[in-house]
Design a protein around this motif. Structure first.
Motif, PDB file in Angstrom:
ATOM      1  N   LEU A 100       0.399 -68.302   0.273  1.00 14.33           N
ATOM      2  CA  LEU A 100      -0.509 -68.951   1.211  1.00 14.33           C
ATOM      3  C   LEU A 100      -0.229 -68.459   2.625  1.00 14.33           C
ATOM      4  O   LEU A 100       0.925 -68.336   3.037  1.00 14.33           O
ATOM      5  CB  LEU A 100      -0.341 -70.467   1.153  1.00 14.33           C
ATOM      6  N   LEU A 101      -1.290 -68.222   3.377  1.00 16.56           N
ATOM      7  CA  LEU A 101      -1.166 -67.819   4.772  1.00 16.56           C
ATOM      8  C   LEU A 101      -1.659 -68.886   5.734  1.00 16.56           C
ATOM      9  O   LEU A 101      -1.595 -68.708   6.958  1.00 16.56           O
ATOM     10  CB  LEU A 101      -1.954 -66.518   5.007  1.00 16.56           C
ATOM     11  N   SER A 102      -2.152 -69.996   5.195  1.00 14.71           N
ATOM     12  CA  SER A 102      -2.597 -71.131   6.014  1.00 14.71           C
ATOM     13  C   SER A 102      -2.487 -72.393   5.179  1.00 14.71           C
ATOM     14  O   SER A 102      -2.320 -72.335   3.954  1.00 14.71           O
ATOM     15  CB  SER A 102      -4.038 -70.937   6.497  1.00 14.71           C
ATOM     16  N   ASP A 103      -2.570 -73.537   5.811  1.00 15.58           N
ATOM     17  CA  ASP A 103      -2.536 -74.811   5.097  1.00 15.58           C
ATOM     18  C   ASP A 103      -3.882 -75.043   4.401  1.00 15.58           C
ATOM     19  O   ASP A 103      -4.936 -75.025   5.064  1.00 15.58           O
ATOM     20  CB  ASP A 103      -2.261 -75.965   6.058  1.00 15.58           C
ATOM     21  N   PRO A 104      -3.883 -75.259   3.088  1.00 15.18           N
ATOM     22  CA  PRO A 104      -5.148 -75.494   2.381  1.00 15.18           C
ATOM     23  C   PRO A 104      -5.822 -76.785   2.847  1.00 15.18           C
ATOM     24  O   PRO A 104      -5.175 -77.800   3.076  1.00 15.18           O
ATOM     25  CB  PRO A 104      -4.713 -75.613   0.918  1.00 15.18           C
ATOM     26  N   LYS A 105      -7.136 -76.726   2.984  1.00 18.32           N
ATOM     27  CA  LYS A 105      -7.933 -77.897   3.348  1.00 18.32           C
ATOM     28  C   LYS A 105      -8.809 -78.283   2.162  1.00 18.32           C
ATOM     29  O   LYS A 105      -9.562 -77.457   1.638  1.00 18.32           O
ATOM     30  CB  LYS A 105      -8.792 -77.601   4.578  1.00 18.32           C
ATOM     31  N   ARG A 106      -8.688 -79.526   1.747  1.00 27.03           N
ATOM     32  CA  ARG A 106      -9.443 -80.020   0.593  1.00 27.03           C
ATOM     33  C   ARG A 106     -10.919 -80.147   0.945  1.00 27.03           C
ATOM     34  O   ARG A 106     -11.282 -80.652   2.013  1.00 27.03           O
ATOM     35  CB  ARG A 106      -8.887 -81.377   0.165  1.00 27.03           C
ATOM     36  N   LYS A 107     -11.773 -79.693   0.041  1.00 22.65           N
ATOM     37  CA  LYS A 107     -13.216 -79.754   0.256  1.00 22.65           C
ATOM     38  C   LYS A 107     -13.884 -80.261  -1.004  1.00 22.65           C
ATOM     39  O   LYS A 107     -13.829 -79.622  -2.060  1.00 22.65           O
ATOM     40  CB  LYS A 107     -13.747 -78.361   0.612  1.00 22.65           C
ATOM     41  N   GLY A 108     -14.502 -81.431  -0.914  1.00 28.07           N
ATOM     42  CA  GLY A 108     -15.265 -81.973  -2.025  1.00 28.07           C
ATOM     43  C   GLY A 108     -16.745 -81.687  -1.833  1.00 28.07           C
ATOM     44  O   GLY A 108     -17.290 -81.906  -0.753  1.00 28.07           O
ATOM     45  N   VAL A 109     -17.390 -81.170  -2.875  1.00 28.63           N
ATOM     46  CA  VAL A 109     -18.814 -80.845  -2.810  1.00 28.63           C
ATOM     47  C   VAL A 109     -19.535 -81.621  -3.906  1.00 28.63           C
ATOM     48  O   VAL A 109     -19.135 -81.578  -5.072  1.00 28.63           O
ATOM     49  CB  VAL A 109     -19.051 -79.333  -3.000  1.00 28.63           C
ATOM     50  N   THR A 110     -20.580 -82.330  -3.530  1.00 26.77           N
ATOM     51  CA  THR A 110     -21.380 -83.076  -4.495  1.00 26.77           C
ATOM     52  C   THR A 110     -22.553 -82.225  -4.947  1.00 26.77           C
ATOM     53  O   THR A 110     -23.358 -81.768  -4.127  1.00 26.77           O
ATOM     54  CB  THR A 110     -21.896 -84.394  -3.889  1.00 26.77           C
ATOM     55  N   LEU A 111     -22.631 -81.980  -6.241  1.00 23.73           N
ATOM     56  CA  LEU A 111     -23.744 -81.222  -6.824  1.00 23.73           C
ATOM     57  C   LEU A 111     -24.775 -82.190  -7.385  1.00 23.73           C
ATOM     58  O   LEU A 111     -24.439 -83.251  -7.904  1.00 23.73           O
ATOM     59  CB  LEU A 111     -23.227 -80.298  -7.928  1.00 23.73           C
ATOM     60  N   LYS A 112     -26.035 -81.829  -7.261  1.00 23.58           N
ATOM     61  CA  LYS A 112     -27.158 -82.664  -7.721  1.00 23.58           C
ATOM     62  C   LYS A 112     -27.076 -84.050  -7.091  1.00 23.58           C
ATOM     63  O   LYS A 112     -27.211 -85.079  -7.770  1.00 23.58           O
ATOM     64  CB  LYS A 112     -27.175 -82.760  -9.252  1.00 23.58           C
ATOM     65  N   ALA A 113     -26.859 -84.070  -5.776  1.00 24.07           N
ATOM     66  CA  ALA A 113     -26.703 -85.335  -5.047  1.00 24.07           C
ATOM     67  C   ALA A 113     -27.921 -86.234  -5.221  1.00 24.07           C
ATOM     68  O   ALA A 113     -29.058 -85.772  -5.266  1.00 24.07           O
ATOM     69  CB  ALA A 113     -26.462 -85.051  -3.571  1.00 24.07           C
ATOM     70  N   PHE A 114     -27.657 -87.540  -5.344  1.00 22.68           N
ATOM     71  CA  PHE A 114     -28.674 -88.584  -5.443  1.00 22.68           C
ATOM     72  C   PHE A 114     -29.510 -88.472  -6.712  1.00 22.68           C
ATOM     73  O   PHE A 114     -30.682 -88.839  -6.739  1.00 22.68           O
ATOM     74  CB  PHE A 114     -29.586 -88.590  -4.205  1.00 22.68           C
ATOM     75  N   THR A 115     -28.904 -87.923  -7.777  1.00 21.54           N
ATOM     76  CA  THR A 115     -29.566 -87.885  -9.081  1.00 21.54           C
ATOM     77  C   THR A 115     -28.616 -88.488 -10.117  1.00 21.54           C
ATOM     78  O   THR A 115     -27.430 -88.698  -9.854  1.00 21.54           O
ATOM     79  CB  THR A 115     -29.920 -86.448  -9.511  1.00 21.54           C
ATOM     80  N   ALA A 116     -29.136 -88.725 -11.308  1.00 22.86           N
ATOM     81  CA  ALA A 116     -28.312 -89.273 -12.386  1.00 22.86           C
ATOM     82  C   ALA A 116     -27.233 -88.286 -12.822  1.00 22.86           C
ATOM     83  O   ALA A 116     -26.215 -88.682 -13.400  1.00 22.86           O
ATOM     84  CB  ALA A 116     -29.189 -89.647 -13.576  1.00 22.86           C
ATOM     85  N   ALA A 117     -27.439 -87.005 -12.543  1.00 20.39           N
ATOM     86  CA  ALA A 117     -26.480 -85.967 -12.947  1.00 20.39           C
ATOM     87  C   ALA A 117     -25.493 -85.609 -11.829  1.00 20.39           C
ATOM     88  O   ALA A 117     -24.785 -84.614 -11.935  1.00 20.39           O
ATOM     89  CB  ALA A 117     -27.225 -84.718 -13.384  1.00 20.39           C
ATOM     90  N   GLU A 118     -25.445 -86.430 -10.780  1.00 20.67           N
ATOM     91  CA  GLU A 118     -24.566 -86.146  -9.642  1.00 20.67           C
ATOM     92  C   GLU A 118     -23.111 -85.990 -10.090  1.00 20.67           C
ATOM     93  O   GLU A 118     -22.609 -86.765 -10.900  1.00 20.67           O
ATOM     94  CB  GLU A 118     -24.669 -87.277  -8.621  1.00 20.67           C
ATOM     95  N   THR A 119     -22.450 -84.956  -9.576  1.00 21.29           N
ATOM     96  CA  THR A 119     -21.037 -84.726  -9.882  1.00 21.29           C
ATOM     97  C   THR A 119     -20.351 -84.143  -8.663  1.00 21.29           C
ATOM     98  O   THR A 119     -20.983 -83.455  -7.856  1.00 21.29           O
ATOM     99  CB  THR A 119     -20.883 -83.777 -11.094  1.00 21.29           C
ATOM    100  N   LYS A 120     -19.051 -84.403  -8.546  1.00 21.24           N
ATOM    101  CA  LYS A 120     -18.298 -83.900  -7.396  1.00 21.24           C
ATOM    102  C   LYS A 120     -17.292 -82.863  -7.860  1.00 21.24           C
ATOM    103  O   LYS A 120     -16.579 -83.059  -8.849  1.00 21.24           O
ATOM    104  CB  LYS A 120     -17.577 -85.036  -6.679  1.00 21.24           C
ATOM    105  N   VAL A 121     -17.251 -81.739  -7.156  1.00 23.42           N
ATOM    106  CA  VAL A 121     -16.331 -80.649  -7.446  1.00 23.42           C
ATOM    107  C   VAL A 121     -15.370 -80.502  -6.274  1.00 23.42           C
ATOM    108  O   VAL A 121     -15.793 -80.572  -5.111  1.00 23.42           O
ATOM    109  CB  VAL A 121     -17.095 -79.328  -7.682  1.00 23.42           C
TER     110      VAL A 121
END
Length: 267
Positions: free
Chosen positions: A205-226
């Protein structure tokens, strides 16, 4: 092949924080305009490795919104006051197909929105083919979109997201790249022998990792977070594995906008 798109939109347009799924859908739609069978195959199956894991060998960066812009954290949106956005698209393709793909993305118009935000209209203003880096065993990278890696754990129903500091992270990274390499040959290039096994891999690692959560298919029944992480890193591996990671993406969920990197040149 890697291209940089400069996009224009109306100054003051609003974009949701979670736009990756919609951006990925536009890429698939664009491919389908010229070859619906190929786009459908890419979406449903990808490049299959012995009928098992399928890799979709492209990735893209986050939208690099040019200043001025402002964040509305309460609404979960970005106001694009400049009306200018940069996007990198990256494909692991045979050179013979590059001109074909470039033609597809020139002069494109598309919209990005979801159930909560009306679509913001974008136009491809310019398209630039980026030069191919010289790949050596030791390379330094900066993430242009989060890298997501997962592994199975006994007793847990779902794969677990891995932090770059976790033990075994390098092994997961190399295993993922090796799978893509086996999948891509001979679709993207020809591999002579097994030279990629001769370089002992290493990761720093050359820097401190920053956590990033991304919501796919937001506001639908299939919504999921990666979950992924953004960071700078140094990787030692066979040059051909670097090439695979650079063009197809590092880690998983590449076709949803994860694992795109740029080369960092040392001082």
């Amino acid at each position: 092949m890697r291209v940089q798109l400069l996009l224009n939109c109306r100054p003051g347009s609003v974009l949701p924080f979670n736009y990756q799924y919609e951006l990925s859908a536009w890429i698939y739609r664009t491919l389908a305009q010229a070859n619906p069978e190929f786009a459908s195959w890419l979406h449903e199956r990808g490049y299959a490795l012995e009928g098992k894991k399928a890799f979709k060998l492209f990735t893209f960066s986050h939208l690099d919104i040019q200043k001025p812009f402002s964040l509305d954290k309460e609404r979960g949106a970005i106001r694009i006051d400049s009306g200018r956005v940069r996007l990198v698209l990256s494909f692991l393709l045979d050179a013979a197909l590059e001109h074909f793909v470039v033609g597809l993305f020139q002069n494109q118009r598309f919209g990005i929105g979801n159930a909560q935000f009306p679509a913001t209209d974008f136009e491809v203003h310019t398209l630039e083919i980026l030069p191919k880096p010289v790949f050596s065993p030791l390379m330094c990278y900066r993430t242009l979109s989060p890298i997501c890696l997962t592994s199975e754990e006994p007793g847990k129903a779902h794969a677990q997201y891995r932090h770059p500091d976790d033990e075994g992270y390098l092994g997961l990274l190399i295993r993922n790249l090796s799978g893509k390499l086996l999948t891509a040959t001979p679709h993207a290039f020809s591999l002579q022998g097994n030279e990629h096994h001769l370089v002992p891999p290493a990761f720093r690692l050359l820097s401190d990792p920053k956590r990033k959560g991304v919501t796919l298919k937001a506001f639908t029944a299939a919504e999921t977070k990666v979950i992924g992480y953004t960071f700078d890193f140094e990787l030692t591996a066979a040059p051909i594995l670097h090439e695979v990671g650079y063009y197809a993406g590092f880690g998983v969920e590449n076709a949803q906008g994860f694992g795109c990197v740029e080369v960092v040149i040392g001082d």
